[in-house]
Design a protein around this motif. Sequence first.
Motif, PDB file in Angstrom:
ATOM      1  N   ASP A 134      -8.862  10.211  -1.754  1.00  0.00           N
ATOM      2  CA  ASP A 134      -8.236   9.880  -3.035  1.00  0.00           C
ATOM      3  C   ASP A 134      -7.054   8.976  -2.711  1.00  0.00           C
ATOM      4  OD1 ASP A 134      -7.553  12.711  -2.059  1.00  0.00           O
ATOM      5  OD2 ASP A 134      -5.799  12.325  -3.317  1.00  0.00           O
ATOM      6  N   ALA A 135      -7.077   7.762  -3.257  1.00  0.00           N
ATOM      7  CA  ALA A 135      -6.099   6.738  -2.887  1.00  0.00           C
ATOM      8  C   ALA A 135      -5.659   5.938  -4.101  1.00  0.00           C
ATOM      9  CB  ALA A 135      -6.680   5.817  -1.818  1.00  0.00           C
ATOM     10  N   PRO A 136      -5.093   6.607  -5.106  1.00  0.00           N
ATOM     11  CA  PRO A 136      -4.565   5.845  -6.242  1.00  0.00           C
ATOM     12  C   PRO A 136      -3.436   4.942  -5.780  1.00  0.00           C
ATOM     13  CG  PRO A 136      -3.813   8.122  -6.331  1.00  0.00           C
ATOM     14  CD  PRO A 136      -4.838   8.049  -5.233  1.00  0.00           C
ATOM     15  N   VAL A 137      -3.156   3.919  -6.553  1.00  0.00           N
ATOM     16  CA  VAL A 137      -2.154   2.934  -6.150  1.00  0.00           C
ATOM     17  C   VAL A 137      -0.976   2.973  -7.103  1.00  0.00           C
ATOM     18  CG1 VAL A 137      -3.886   1.451  -5.093  1.00  0.00           C
ATOM     19  CG2 VAL A 137      -3.254   1.056  -7.482  1.00  0.00           C
ATOM     20  N   SER A 138       0.195   2.692  -6.551  1.00  0.00           N
ATOM     21  CA  SER A 138       1.388   2.518  -7.371  1.00  0.00           C
ATOM     22  C   SER A 138       1.655   1.029  -7.480  1.00  0.00           C
ATOM     23  CB  SER A 138       2.586   3.236  -6.734  1.00  0.00           C
ATOM     24  OG  SER A 138       3.742   3.069  -7.523  1.00  0.00           O
ATOM     25  N   GLY A 139       1.747   0.564  -8.709  1.00  0.00           N
ATOM     26  CA  GLY A 139       1.908  -0.857  -8.969  1.00  0.00           C
ATOM     27  C   GLY A 139       0.994  -1.277 -10.097  1.00  0.00           C
ATOM     28  N   SER A 140       1.335  -2.369 -10.745  1.00  0.00           N
ATOM     29  CA  SER A 140       0.548  -2.907 -11.854  1.00  0.00           C
ATOM     30  C   SER A 140      -0.097  -4.213 -11.421  1.00  0.00           C
ATOM     31  CB  SER A 140       1.443  -3.094 -13.079  1.00  0.00           C
ATOM     32  OG  SER A 140       2.016  -1.861 -13.490  1.00  0.00           O
ATOM     33  N   THR A 141      -0.577  -4.984 -12.384  1.00  0.00           N
ATOM     34  CA  THR A 141      -1.293  -6.213 -12.032  1.00  0.00           C
ATOM     35  C   THR A 141      -0.457  -7.207 -11.211  1.00  0.00           C
ATOM     36  OG1 THR A 141      -0.820  -7.026 -14.277  1.00  0.00           O
ATOM     37  CG2 THR A 141      -3.005  -6.104 -13.862  1.00  0.00           C
ATOM     38  N   PRO A 142       0.870  -7.328 -11.421  1.00  0.00           N
ATOM     39  CA  PRO A 142       1.609  -8.261 -10.555  1.00  0.00           C
ATOM     40  C   PRO A 142       1.555  -7.854  -9.084  1.00  0.00           C
ATOM     41  CG  PRO A 142       2.879  -7.791 -12.533  1.00  0.00           C
ATOM     42  CD  PRO A 142       1.716  -6.836 -12.538  1.00  0.00           C
ATOM     43  N   GLU A 143       1.653  -6.546  -8.807  1.00  0.00           N
ATOM     44  CA  GLU A 143       1.582  -6.080  -7.427  1.00  0.00           C
ATOM     45  C   GLU A 143       0.173  -6.236  -6.862  1.00  0.00           C
ATOM     46  OE1 GLU A 143       5.167  -4.657  -9.219  1.00  0.00           O
ATOM     47  OE2 GLU A 143       3.110  -4.315  -9.883  1.00  0.00           O
ATOM     48  N   ALA A 144      -0.828  -5.988  -7.702  1.00  0.00           N
ATOM     49  CA  ALA A 144      -2.207  -6.200  -7.253  1.00  0.00           C
ATOM     50  C   ALA A 144      -2.447  -7.667  -6.938  1.00  0.00           C
ATOM     51  CB  ALA A 144      -3.186  -5.706  -8.312  1.00  0.00           C
ATOM     52  N   GLU A 145      -1.880  -8.538  -7.752  1.00  0.00           N
ATOM     53  CA  GLU A 145      -2.008  -9.984  -7.544  1.00  0.00           C
ATOM     54  C   GLU A 145      -1.361 -10.404  -6.226  1.00  0.00           C
ATOM     55  OE1 GLU A 145      -3.422 -13.581  -8.759  1.00  0.00           O
ATOM     56  OE2 GLU A 145      -3.126 -12.195 -10.429  1.00  0.00           O
ATOM     57  N   ALA A 146      -0.222  -9.802  -5.927  1.00  0.00           N
ATOM     58  CA  ALA A 146       0.524 -10.171  -4.721  1.00  0.00           C
ATOM     59  C   ALA A 146       0.053  -9.435  -3.480  1.00  0.00           C
ATOM     60  CB  ALA A 146       2.008  -9.892  -4.938  1.00  0.00           C
ATOM     61  N   GLY A 147      -0.856  -8.464  -3.633  1.00  0.00           N
ATOM     62  CA  GLY A 147      -1.281  -7.663  -2.496  1.00  0.00           C
ATOM     63  C   GLY A 147      -0.184  -6.743  -2.002  1.00  0.00           C
ATOM     64  N   SER A 148       0.678  -6.294  -2.928  1.00  0.00           N
ATOM     65  CA  SER A 148       1.835  -5.489  -2.533  1.00  0.00           C
ATOM     66  C   SER A 148       1.813  -4.104  -3.168  1.00  0.00           C
ATOM     67  CB  SER A 148       3.141  -6.212  -2.902  1.00  0.00           C
ATOM     68  OG  SER A 148       3.224  -6.447  -4.297  1.00  0.00           O
ATOM     69  N   LEU A 149       0.634  -3.585  -3.424  1.00  0.00           N
ATOM     70  CA  LEU A 149       0.514  -2.239  -3.954  1.00  0.00           C
ATOM     71  C   LEU A 149       0.979  -1.214  -2.923  1.00  0.00           C
ATOM     72  CD1 LEU A 149      -3.042  -2.647  -5.507  1.00  0.00           C
ATOM     73  CD2 LEU A 149      -0.911  -2.398  -6.805  1.00  0.00           C
ATOM     74  N   VAL A 150       1.386  -0.045  -3.407  1.00  0.00           N
ATOM     75  CA  VAL A 150       1.661   1.092  -2.536  1.00  0.00           C
ATOM     76  C   VAL A 150       0.478   2.043  -2.675  1.00  0.00           C
ATOM     77  CG1 VAL A 150       3.197   3.042  -2.056  1.00  0.00           C
ATOM     78  CG2 VAL A 150       4.150   0.837  -2.789  1.00  0.00           C
ATOM     79  N   ILE A 151      -0.178   2.345  -1.564  1.00  0.00           N
ATOM     80  CA  ILE A 151      -1.388   3.164  -1.571  1.00  0.00           C
ATOM     81  C   ILE A 151      -0.999   4.611  -1.282  1.00  0.00           C
ATOM     82  CG2 ILE A 151      -3.775   3.266  -0.799  1.00  0.00           C
ATOM     83  CD1 ILE A 151      -2.896   0.463  -1.690  1.00  0.00           C
ATOM     84  N   LEU A 152      -1.395   5.513  -2.168  1.00  0.00           N
ATOM     85  CA  LEU A 152      -1.034   6.933  -2.058  1.00  0.00           C
ATOM     86  C   LEU A 152      -2.295   7.698  -1.691  1.00  0.00           C
ATOM     87  CD1 LEU A 152       0.753   6.963  -5.543  1.00  0.00           C
ATOM     88  CD2 LEU A 152       1.799   6.376  -3.334  1.00  0.00           C
ATOM     89  N   VAL A 153      -2.395   8.132  -0.440  1.00  0.00           N
ATOM     90  CA  VAL A 153      -3.690   8.599   0.051  1.00  0.00           C
ATOM     91  C   VAL A 153      -3.676  10.090   0.373  1.00  0.00           C
ATOM     92  CG1 VAL A 153      -5.597   8.067   1.597  1.00  0.00           C
ATOM     93  CG2 VAL A 153      -3.857   6.333   1.163  1.00  0.00           C
ATOM     94  N   GLY A 154      -4.704  10.772  -0.102  1.00  0.00           N
ATOM     95  CA  GLY A 154      -4.967  12.144   0.285  1.00  0.00           C
ATOM     96  C   GLY A 154      -6.187  12.205   1.179  1.00  0.00           C
ATOM     97  N   GLY A 155      -6.071  12.864   2.331  1.00  0.00           N
ATOM     98  CA  GLY A 155      -7.188  12.959   3.269  1.00  0.00           C
ATOM     99  C   GLY A 155      -6.656  13.202   4.671  1.00  0.00           C
ATOM    100  N   SER A 156      -7.558  13.189   5.642  1.00  0.00           N
ATOM    101  CA  SER A 156      -7.135  13.416   7.028  1.00  0.00           C
ATOM    102  C   SER A 156      -6.528  12.148   7.615  1.00  0.00           C
ATOM    103  CB  SER A 156      -8.330  13.851   7.879  1.00  0.00           C
ATOM    104  OG  SER A 156      -9.169  12.732   8.158  1.00  0.00           O
TER     105      SER A 156
END
Length: 296
Positions: free
Chosen positions: A122-144
């Motif tokens: 599970d890896a939802p992202v923090s950020g909106s379309t400007p961050e997605a456009e810039a490749g600067s999202l913060v990835i919030l990951v659950g897993g090993s």
Amino acid sequence: MTQLSPENASKIGFIGYGAMASRMGTHLKKAGYSVTAYTPSGKSPDPSVRMAGTPRDLAKQADTVIVCVPDDEALAASMYGEHGALAGIKTGTLLINTSSVSPEATTRLADAGKKVGITVLDAPVSGSTPEAEAGSLVILVGGSANDIENAQPIFNAIGKVTIHAGPSGCGTRLKLVINGIMGAGLTTLAETIAYGLAAGLDRTMLFDALDQVAVISPHHKRKLKAAKDSNFAPQFPGRLMQKDMRLLLDAAAREAVPVPTIAATTQMLSLGRRKYPNEDYSALIGIMEKLVANDT
């Protein structure tokens, strides 16, 4: 464990390919991955991306499947059943769910993935379309840690920071925390701006002053600048923010955590969703401003 670089896992299948996912896909293609997508409409903002007929068809072709859909219902529709991705996914495939969904939906998907021999992050992202456009999202990951390391080249292509939130499900829970802060902050801005205008403060001065103070986050300052010009083009649609508040309210109740501020925020954002579901969630500022203007 071998990382999923373009050299050894070049084929990415994207389920859901709207404003956020298509921007992520652009960065993945630049990094050397090939991208195939599925949407219920069969349409994509990027005409160069090949579209699959069903999630099952897409999963059969992919080395890695990334899911970016709006809610629990869309996730279930794309994952399960005869034409769902899990019916066609190959053993050993990595499934990355970037959707903002409930903890229950996340757990169900992780359990279903184990049954068919795949790993689910599970890896939802923090950020909106400007961050997605810039490749600067913060990835919030659950897993090993090993599975996250395996997926790191993909995360590096779409984001600036990867946060290992904890075991499976923790990425989803962290996302609810973050969006709760976003929603409550925006609602407070909408209410206090309405007060300022009703009390006779000059509109331009008020918006400019709020842009200068440290108590307001850069994210909310961006919303303020757009609201000053009555620009509510959707970077984060109101229907999605209200959905996230509803998920947080329910998740907190399941943990017996009192969240009265989030409850009030959910009600205010329900007003925003009712009036402008597809505009940015900051349209609530405009709604409150109009309410004051109509009363004076």
